[in-house]
Design a protein around this motif. Structure first.
Motif, PDB file in Angstrom:
ATOM      1  N   ALA A  53     -55.607  42.760  64.203  1.00 23.49           N
ATOM      2  CA  ALA A  53     -56.885  42.360  64.698  1.00 23.49           C
ATOM      3  C   ALA A  53     -56.917  42.883  65.918  1.00 23.49           C
ATOM      4  CB  ALA A  53     -56.931  41.035  64.794  1.00 23.49           C
ATOM      5  N   THR A  54     -58.162  43.706  66.066  1.00 19.02           N
ATOM      6  CA  THR A  54     -58.498  44.440  67.401  1.00 19.02           C
ATOM      7  C   THR A  54     -58.445  43.362  68.671  1.00 19.02           C
ATOM      8  OG1 THR A  54     -60.670  44.044  67.331  1.00 19.02           O
ATOM      9  CG2 THR A  54     -59.922  45.973  66.173  1.00 19.02           C
ATOM     10  N   THR A  55     -58.424  41.919  68.378  1.00 22.36           N
ATOM     11  CA  THR A  55     -58.344  40.946  69.495  1.00 22.36           C
ATOM     12  C   THR A  55     -56.979  40.741  69.828  1.00 22.36           C
ATOM     13  OG1 THR A  55     -58.725  39.138  67.769  1.00 22.36           O
ATOM     14  CG2 THR A  55     -60.649  40.209  69.159  1.00 22.36           C
ATOM     15  N   SER A  56     -55.817  40.978  69.131  1.00 16.97           N
ATOM     16  CA  SER A  56     -54.649  40.384  69.043  1.00 16.97           C
ATOM     17  C   SER A  56     -54.178  40.897  70.383  1.00 16.97           C
ATOM     18  CB  SER A  56     -53.715  40.874  68.066  1.00 16.97           C
ATOM     19  OG  SER A  56     -53.623  42.474  67.994  1.00 16.97           O
ATOM     20  N   ARG A  57     -52.953  40.152  71.036  1.00 22.05           N
ATOM     21  CA  ARG A  57     -52.669  40.588  72.442  1.00 22.05           C
ATOM     22  C   ARG A  57     -52.032  41.930  72.280  1.00 22.05           C
ATOM     23  NH1 ARG A  57     -49.010  36.432  76.078  1.00 22.05           N
ATOM     24  NH2 ARG A  57     -50.669  35.244  75.057  1.00 22.05           N
ATOM     25  N   PRO A 134     -64.570  50.534  63.537  1.00 22.02           N
ATOM     26  CA  PRO A 134     -65.547  49.880  64.282  1.00 22.02           C
ATOM     27  C   PRO A 134     -66.842  49.676  63.381  1.00 22.02           C
ATOM     28  CG  PRO A 134     -64.596  51.631  65.567  1.00 22.02           C
ATOM     29  CD  PRO A 134     -64.069  51.913  64.095  1.00 22.02           C
ATOM     30  N   PRO A 135     -67.499  48.477  63.605  1.00 20.54           N
ATOM     31  CA  PRO A 135     -67.266  47.204  64.624  1.00 20.54           C
ATOM     32  C   PRO A 135     -66.289  46.427  63.856  1.00 20.54           C
ATOM     33  CG  PRO A 135     -69.348  46.964  63.567  1.00 20.54           C
ATOM     34  CD  PRO A 135     -68.768  48.422  63.064  1.00 20.54           C
ATOM     35  N   ALA A 136     -65.663  46.583  62.786  1.00 25.34           N
ATOM     36  CA  ALA A 136     -64.726  45.618  62.151  1.00 25.34           C
ATOM     37  C   ALA A 136     -63.856  44.981  63.186  1.00 25.34           C
ATOM     38  CB  ALA A 136     -64.374  46.323  60.801  1.00 25.34           C
ATOM     39  N   ALA A 137     -63.301  43.956  62.791  1.00 25.91           N
ATOM     40  CA  ALA A 137     -62.440  43.264  63.463  1.00 25.91           C
ATOM     41  C   ALA A 137     -60.915  43.531  63.250  1.00 25.91           C
ATOM     42  CB  ALA A 137     -62.377  41.752  63.287  1.00 25.91           C
ATOM     43  N   HIS A 138     -60.505  44.594  62.327  1.00 22.60           N
ATOM     44  CA  HIS A 138     -59.300  45.057  62.269  1.00 22.60           C
ATOM     45  C   HIS A 138     -59.015  46.390  62.284  1.00 22.60           C
ATOM     46  CE1 HIS A 138     -59.329  41.033  60.219  1.00 22.60           C
ATOM     47  NE2 HIS A 138     -58.214  41.131  60.535  1.00 22.60           N
ATOM     48  N   ARG A 139     -57.910  47.113  62.234  1.00 21.13           N
ATOM     49  CA  ARG A 139     -57.583  48.460  62.493  1.00 21.13           C
ATOM     50  C   ARG A 139     -56.040  48.521  61.843  1.00 21.13           C
ATOM     51  NH1 ARG A 139     -61.678  47.800  64.105  1.00 21.13           N
ATOM     52  NH2 ARG A 139     -62.931  49.017  65.814  1.00 21.13           N
ATOM     53  N   LEU A 140     -55.958  49.742  61.597  1.00 23.30           N
ATOM     54  CA  LEU A 140     -54.608  50.456  61.130  1.00 23.30           C
ATOM     55  C   LEU A 140     -54.171  51.035  62.652  1.00 23.30           C
ATOM     56  CD1 LEU A 140     -54.435  51.400  57.462  1.00 23.30           C
ATOM     57  CD2 LEU A 140     -53.895  49.317  58.245  1.00 23.30           C
ATOM     58  N   TYR A 141     -52.917  51.029  62.897  1.00 30.59           N
ATOM     59  CA  TYR A 141     -52.264  51.419  63.936  1.00 30.59           C
ATOM     60  C   TYR A 141     -51.182  52.312  63.689  1.00 30.59           C
ATOM     61  CZ  TYR A 141     -54.952  48.092  66.742  1.00 30.59           C
ATOM     62  OH  TYR A 141     -56.050  47.322  67.563  1.00 30.59           O
ATOM     63  N   LEU A 142     -51.011  53.299  64.569  1.00 31.53           N
ATOM     64  CA  LEU A 142     -49.952  54.399  64.260  1.00 31.53           C
ATOM     65  C   LEU A 142     -49.001  54.518  65.515  1.00 31.53           C
ATOM     66  CD1 LEU A 142     -49.012  56.591  62.438  1.00 31.53           C
ATOM     67  CD2 LEU A 142     -50.605  58.387  64.032  1.00 31.53           C
TER      68      LEU A 142
END
Length: 174
Positions: A53-57, A134-142
């Motif tokens: 989630a984009t809001t995670s720490r 964007p603007p969704a609340a989740h992303r994949l990270y690399l």
């Protein structure tokens, strides 16, 4: 004598077997945090992909400071005790950023196939690509891995000193 081929074999075993990645981040002020994440790995160059989630720490930390460190660990435990000869692990440093929408196709399918190998479970939990932009609340990270170390098992049984041995990132060739 441990050879580069021996280390490459161990490296691939850790990458293929470890279920979770521990990712260490720091806030803009330098406050540390570690998140335990499911991941998929990619070769040439070595990279990890995870979803969050984009809001995670840790996601908030990554926006301010993309430098990371982390570890993967294999316990070698069958529930009846630890087979010390099968314990293994790795540590790494690197850089982590959100995967931009135009690169999502490069990682999307493999990430979900790795994290949810059972097709029915994957169908239940897999987010559609539009829910990872964007603007969704989740992303994949690399995570682009810059340096990689394995537990140095050569002398641990003799002196119980926990050491690491840095190995070349291209040692994992498939």
């Amino acid at each position: 004598m441990v050879t580069v081929d021996d280390l490459a074999e161990r490296m691939k075993r850790v990458l293929d077997t470890a279920r979770y990645l521990n990712l260490a981040t720091a806030s803009e002020e330098g406050d540390p945090w570690v998140a335990t994440l499911e991941y998929a790995w990619f070769a040439d160059p070595l990279r990890f992909v995870f979803g969050s989630a984009t809001t995670s720490r840790h996601s908030r930390h990554l926006r301010a400071r993309p430098e990371v460190s982390g570890s993967l660990f294999i316990t070698g435990s069958d529930g009846a005790g630890v087979d010390i000869a099968s314990v293994d692990g790795a540590q790494f440093t690197g850089r982590c950023t959100e995967i931009p929408p135009d690169r999502l196709d490069d990682y999307y399918a493999r990430f979900y196939e790795t994290v949810f190998p059972e097709p029915q479970q994957r169908a239940q939990w897999q987010l559609r690509p539009m829910l990872l932009q964007p603007p969704a609340a989740h992303r994949l990270y690399l995570v682009e891995v810059h340096r990689w170390w394995l537990i140095d098992t050569r002398t641990w049984t003799e002196d119980r000193i926990d050491r690491r041995i840095e190995i070349p990132l291209d040692a994992h060739k498939d």
